[in-house]
Design a protein around this motif. Structure first.
Motif, PDB file in Angstrom:
ATOM      1  N   PHE A  75       0.817  -1.216   0.000  1.00 26.63           N
ATOM      2  CA  PHE A  75       0.000   0.000   0.000  1.00 26.63           C
ATOM      3  C   PHE A  75       0.841   1.252   0.000  1.00 26.63           C
ATOM      4  O   PHE A  75       0.327   2.339   0.224  1.00 26.63           O
ATOM      5  CB  PHE A  75      -0.880   0.034   1.250  1.00 26.63           C
ATOM      6  N   CYS A  76       2.125   1.104  -0.190  1.00 25.97           N
ATOM      7  CA  CYS A  76       2.977   2.276   0.031  1.00 25.97           C
ATOM      8  C   CYS A  76       4.263   2.119  -0.770  1.00 25.97           C
ATOM      9  O   CYS A  76       4.780   1.010  -0.923  1.00 25.97           O
ATOM     10  CB  CYS A  76       3.298   2.377   1.519  1.00 25.97           C
ATOM     11  N   VAL A  77       4.797   3.241  -1.252  1.00 24.07           N
ATOM     12  CA  VAL A  77       6.023   3.192  -2.046  1.00 24.07           C
ATOM     13  C   VAL A  77       7.267   2.957  -1.186  1.00 24.07           C
ATOM     14  O   VAL A  77       8.377   2.969  -1.699  1.00 24.07           O
ATOM     15  CB  VAL A  77       6.192   4.460  -2.912  1.00 24.07           C
ATOM     16  N   PHE A  78       7.079   2.740   0.108  1.00 21.73           N
ATOM     17  CA  PHE A  78       8.217   2.373   0.944  1.00 21.73           C
ATOM     18  C   PHE A  78       8.571   0.889   0.873  1.00 21.73           C
ATOM     19  O   PHE A  78       9.616   0.479   1.364  1.00 21.73           O
ATOM     20  CB  PHE A  78       7.958   2.764   2.407  1.00 21.73           C
ATOM     21  N   CYS A 114      -9.505   8.243   6.143  1.00 21.09           N
ATOM     22  CA  CYS A 114      -9.460   8.684   4.743  1.00 21.09           C
ATOM     23  C   CYS A 114     -10.026   7.612   3.798  1.00 21.09           C
ATOM     24  O   CYS A 114     -10.036   6.422   4.115  1.00 21.09           O
ATOM     25  CB  CYS A 114      -8.031   9.054   4.338  1.00 21.09           C
ATOM     26  N   ILE A 117      -7.954   4.351   2.799  1.00 22.87           N
ATOM     27  CA  ILE A 117      -7.926   3.255   3.778  1.00 22.87           C
ATOM     28  C   ILE A 117      -9.253   2.509   3.773  1.00 22.87           C
ATOM     29  O   ILE A 117      -9.298   1.275   3.706  1.00 22.87           O
ATOM     30  CB  ILE A 117      -7.608   3.812   5.180  1.00 22.87           C
ATOM     31  N   THR A 143       3.209   4.343   8.527  1.00 22.46           N
ATOM     32  CA  THR A 143       3.353   5.708   8.005  1.00 22.46           C
ATOM     33  C   THR A 143       2.392   6.608   8.771  1.00 22.46           C
ATOM     34  O   THR A 143       2.709   7.074   9.854  1.00 22.46           O
ATOM     35  CB  THR A 143       3.137   5.729   6.486  1.00 22.46           C
ATOM     36  N   CYS A 144       1.180   6.814   8.224  1.00 25.55           N
ATOM     37  CA  CYS A 144       0.221   7.649   8.966  1.00 25.55           C
ATOM     38  C   CYS A 144      -0.488   6.795  10.026  1.00 25.55           C
ATOM     39  O   CYS A 144      -0.513   5.569   9.942  1.00 25.55           O
ATOM     40  CB  CYS A 144      -0.792   8.262   8.005  1.00 25.55           C
ATOM     41  N   LYS A 147      -3.350   4.401   8.564  1.00 30.81           N
ATOM     42  CA  LYS A 147      -2.949   3.122   7.978  1.00 30.81           C
ATOM     43  C   LYS A 147      -2.417   2.190   9.061  1.00 30.81           C
ATOM     44  O   LYS A 147      -2.776   1.023   9.134  1.00 30.81           O
ATOM     45  CB  LYS A 147      -1.880   3.328   6.893  1.00 30.81           C
ATOM     46  N   CYS A 283      -1.730  13.820  -1.840  1.00 35.67           N
ATOM     47  CA  CYS A 283      -2.029  12.408  -1.568  1.00 35.67           C
ATOM     48  C   CYS A 283      -2.017  11.586  -2.856  1.00 35.67           C
ATOM     49  O   CYS A 283      -2.299  12.103  -3.931  1.00 35.67           O
ATOM     50  CB  CYS A 283      -3.423  12.280  -0.957  1.00 35.67           C
ATOM     51  N   PRO A 284      -1.710  10.297  -2.722  1.00 37.41           N
ATOM     52  CA  PRO A 284      -1.742   9.433  -3.910  1.00 37.41           C
ATOM     53  C   PRO A 284      -3.153   9.277  -4.472  1.00 37.41           C
ATOM     54  O   PRO A 284      -4.128   9.249  -3.731  1.00 37.41           O
ATOM     55  CB  PRO A 284      -1.217   8.095  -3.400  1.00 37.41           C
ATOM     56  N   CYS A 309       2.786  10.054  -4.646  1.00 40.33           N
ATOM     57  CA  CYS A 309       3.392   8.716  -4.711  1.00 40.33           C
ATOM     58  C   CYS A 309       2.950   7.973  -5.963  1.00 40.33           C
ATOM     59  O   CYS A 309       3.619   7.043  -6.381  1.00 40.33           O
ATOM     60  CB  CYS A 309       3.040   7.922  -3.467  1.00 40.33           C
ATOM     61  N   CYS A 342       7.652  11.831   2.027  1.00 37.11           N
ATOM     62  CA  CYS A 342       6.258  11.607   2.433  1.00 37.11           C
ATOM     63  C   CYS A 342       5.923  12.546   3.588  1.00 37.11           C
ATOM     64  O   CYS A 342       6.751  12.777   4.473  1.00 37.11           O
ATOM     65  CB  CYS A 342       6.099  10.154   2.858  1.00 37.11           C
ATOM     66  N   LEU A 372      -6.727  14.072   0.765  1.00 37.53           N
ATOM     67  CA  LEU A 372      -7.947  13.302   0.993  1.00 37.53           C
ATOM     68  C   LEU A 372      -8.521  13.744   2.331  1.00 37.53           C
ATOM     69  O   LEU A 372      -7.766  14.011   3.277  1.00 37.53           O
ATOM     70  CB  LEU A 372      -7.620  11.807   1.034  1.00 37.53           C
ATOM     71  N   CYS A 375      -7.060  13.173   6.012  1.00 39.35           N
ATOM     72  CA  CYS A 375      -5.620  12.868   5.943  1.00 39.35           C
ATOM     73  C   CYS A 375      -4.863  13.972   6.664  1.00 39.35           C
ATOM     74  O   CYS A 375      -4.677  15.061   6.116  1.00 39.35           O
ATOM     75  CB  CYS A 375      -5.144  12.773   4.498  1.00 39.35           C
ATOM     76  N   TYR A 378      -1.060  15.290   5.029  1.00 41.36           N
ATOM     77  CA  TYR A 378      -1.068  16.165   3.852  1.00 41.36           C
ATOM     78  C   TYR A 378      -1.865  17.441   4.087  1.00 41.36           C
ATOM     79  O   TYR A 378      -1.529  18.508   3.551  1.00 41.36           O
ATOM     80  CB  TYR A 378      -1.527  15.391   2.599  1.00 41.36           C
TER      81      TYR A 378
HETATM   82  S1  BJ8 Z   1       4.981   7.237   1.084  1.00 36.21           S
HETATM   83  S2  BJ8 Z   1       2.052   9.215   0.836  1.00 36.21           S
HETATM   84  S3  BJ8 Z   1       2.114   5.834  -0.239  1.00 36.21           S
HETATM   85  S4  BJ8 Z   1       2.279   6.697   3.225  1.00 36.21           S
HETATM   86  S5  BJ8 Z   1      -4.105   9.642   2.286  1.00 36.21           S
HETATM   87  S6  BJ8 Z   1      -3.499   6.599   3.944  1.00 36.21           S
HETATM   88  S7  BJ8 Z   1      -1.247   9.385   4.386  1.00 36.21           S
HETATM   89  S8  BJ8 Z   1      -4.507   9.431   5.783  1.00 36.21           S
HETATM   90  S9  BJ8 Z   1      -1.019   7.280   1.470  1.00 36.21           S
HETATM   91 FE1  BJ8 Z   1       1.234   7.225   1.352  1.00 36.21          FE
HETATM   92 FE2  BJ8 Z   1       3.428   5.777   1.553  1.00 36.21          FE
HETATM   93 FE3  BJ8 Z   1       3.458   8.304   2.297  1.00 36.21          FE
HETATM   94 FE4  BJ8 Z   1       3.290   7.676  -0.227  1.00 36.21          FE
HETATM   95 FE5  BJ8 Z   1      -2.739   8.085   5.430  1.00 36.21          FE
HETATM   96 FE6  BJ8 Z   1      -3.231  10.340   4.190  1.00 36.21          FE
HETATM   97 FE7  BJ8 Z   1      -4.881   8.320   3.880  1.00 36.21          FE
HETATM   98 FE8  BJ8 Z   1      -2.407   8.227   2.879  1.00 36.21          FE
END
Ligand code: BJ8
Length: 422
Positions: A75-78, A114, A117, A143-144, A147, A283-284, A309, A342, A372, A375, A378
């Motif tokens: 779910f994430c570019v990490f 958001c 999710i 991350t957030c 998530k 946001c992505p 992302c 991010c 979003l 969120c 962002y």
């Molecule tokens: S590296 S941006 S893909 S965490 S929009 S779920 S941040 S509440 S997506 Fe992300 Fe990895 Fe960071 Fe990129 Fe949370 Fe915001 Fe929802 Fe988000």
């Protein structure tokens, strides 16, 4: 009936709900994509991939699984795809960009979560995503808060591994991140039964860097005036990059870029030269979230860049390819991922510089910041981005929205007013 129905049944999809999703998706795609004039021939590949997103690509993945390959969802570019490929596994991006199963999802996560999710949880609960159902392991990340906590509920529904992403960029954070990469490597090796060697890791780095280079080339071509390609199409390309075969995808984008270069040489564009140029940032936008670019490009502007992302945040930095040992390559991967700007990081000042630089390079007349709803990361950074852009003399419009079309008219009015102003 679709030739893929039996496969979908085997994956335990809710066939009726899934048919409904494909129907809406097809209609949406027709309105937003196929209605565009002057698209390049190279986009036919993308149209094909999208029309077969739940069909042929899933079949390929099922065939690979039958031959013993494992499938990793993220779910994430990490999540470092280089390692996934080195373990001879397939990685697919799972974040979902449509409202589905929302009411059910709200029984597992708070309403003020958001849309992204809620969507991935809703897709799982509604059994309409063949990618989610094809995964042998799904990787979450801290991350957030949304998530991070949602993975606790999600982890009861699917096999999960959660990577701890640091929140700062000090030396101790890099140490933590490196240990998390090594923990992911162990998990991959245990899951696949394959050892990650210097040889296959080098190959994995190469494949993913090549994909990034193709997308970098595409993004650089968008600095041309008039804009050679629509923002909608580039968003789609970025979205497809998360689930298509990486080698095939890179080749197709290379061909599309050749066509774009020809078009630029002839000074042709997808829109007239005088069209206001806007950049999106924030946001992505996961597939099939095409809402904002569609509204922007329906308001007389063209989108020339996505600082996101599903955009340049995923392609800007390459992994250094000079490493020879597994250890050196892991270090190079670690360094590359620590550069991701991010909004979950604090502070995150490099993002402000990156946005301003990108807007200048792409000759953007303005930036639309996209958050979003709910969120926090962002939404907070929107204030800083606006200030940084003001200092660079670039106007910004801040938007907070979700996946529903209820606010489409209201957004259009605001975007049109912004387009008039830039
Ligand atoms: S590296 S941006 S893909 S965490 S929009 S779920 S941040 S509440 S997506 Fe992300 Fe990895 Fe960071 Fe990129 Fe949370 Fe915001 Fe929802 Fe988000």
């Amino acid at each position: 009936a679709s030739p893929h129905r039996e496969m979908w049944e085997k994956l335990n999809l809710d066939i009726e709900a899934h048919d409904g999703l494909l129907e809406v998706l097809g209609k949406f795609y027709g309105d937003i994509y196929l209605s565009q004039e002057g698209r390049l021939g190279g986009m036919e590949y993308l149209d094909f991939v999208l029309s077969e997103v739940h069909g042929l690509r899933i079949r390929e993945i099922q065939d690979a699984r039958a031959a013993g390959k494992k499938v990793i969802g993220s779910f994430c570019v990490f999540v470092p795809e280089e390692l996934t490929l080195a373990a001879n596994a397939i990685q697919v991006g799972l974040c979902a960009g449509a409202d589905a199963g929302k009411e059910e999802a709200e029984k597992l996560v708070p309403r003020n979560t958001c849309a992204l999710i809620k969507s991935f949880i809703g897709f799982k609960l509604a059994r309409i995503c063949p990618y989610t159902e094809s995964c042998d392991l799904i990787i979450g990340e801290t991350t957030c808060d949304g998530k991070k906590k949602a993975y606790e509920a999600f982890g009861e529904l699917v096999p999960m591994h959660v990577m701890e992403v640091p929140q700062q960029k000090n030396a101790c954070d890099r140490t933590l991140w490196k240990s998390e990469i090594l923990r992911y490597k162990d998990r991959l090796e245990a899951l696949t039964g394959n050892t990650i060697t210097a040889e296959n890791l080098k190959k994995g780095i190469r494949i993913i860097n090549d994909r990034r280079r193709a997308l970098q080339r595409l993004n650089a071509l968008r600095a041309a005036v008039p804009a050679p390609i629509s923002g909608r199409d580039v968003l789609l390309i970025n979205q497809v990059s998360f689930y298509d075969d990486p080698i095939r995808f890179t080749e197709s984008i290379g061909k599309l870029c050749d066509q774009l270069e020809e078009r630029i040489q002839k000074k042709e564009g997808i829109v007239p030269e005088s069209t206001p140029r806007l950049m999106l940032s924030g946001c992505p936008m996961a597939v099939p979230n095409w809402k904002l670019p569609y509204i922007v490009e329906g308001s007389g502007a063209v989108v020339v860049g996505e600082e996101s992302c599903i955009g340049t945040r995923n392609t800007r930095d390459l992994v250094d390819e000079s490493g020879q040992t597994v250890e050196e390559m892991i270090d190079a991967i670690c360094d590359r991922y620590m550069k991701i700007d991010c909004a979950c990081f604090t502070p995150n000042t490099e993002r402000l510089e990156n946005i301003a630089d990108m807007a200048k390079e792409l000759k953007a007349d303005g930036v639309i910041h996209y958050a979003l709803m709910f969120c926090q990361p962002y939404a907070h950074e929107a204030f800083k981005v606006e200030k940084a852009l003001r200092e660079a003399d670039i106007p910004m419009l801040s938007i907070e929205t979700d996946y529903s079309m209820e606010d489409a008219e209201q957004l259009k009015t605001r975007v049109e007013a912004f387009v008039e102003m830039v």
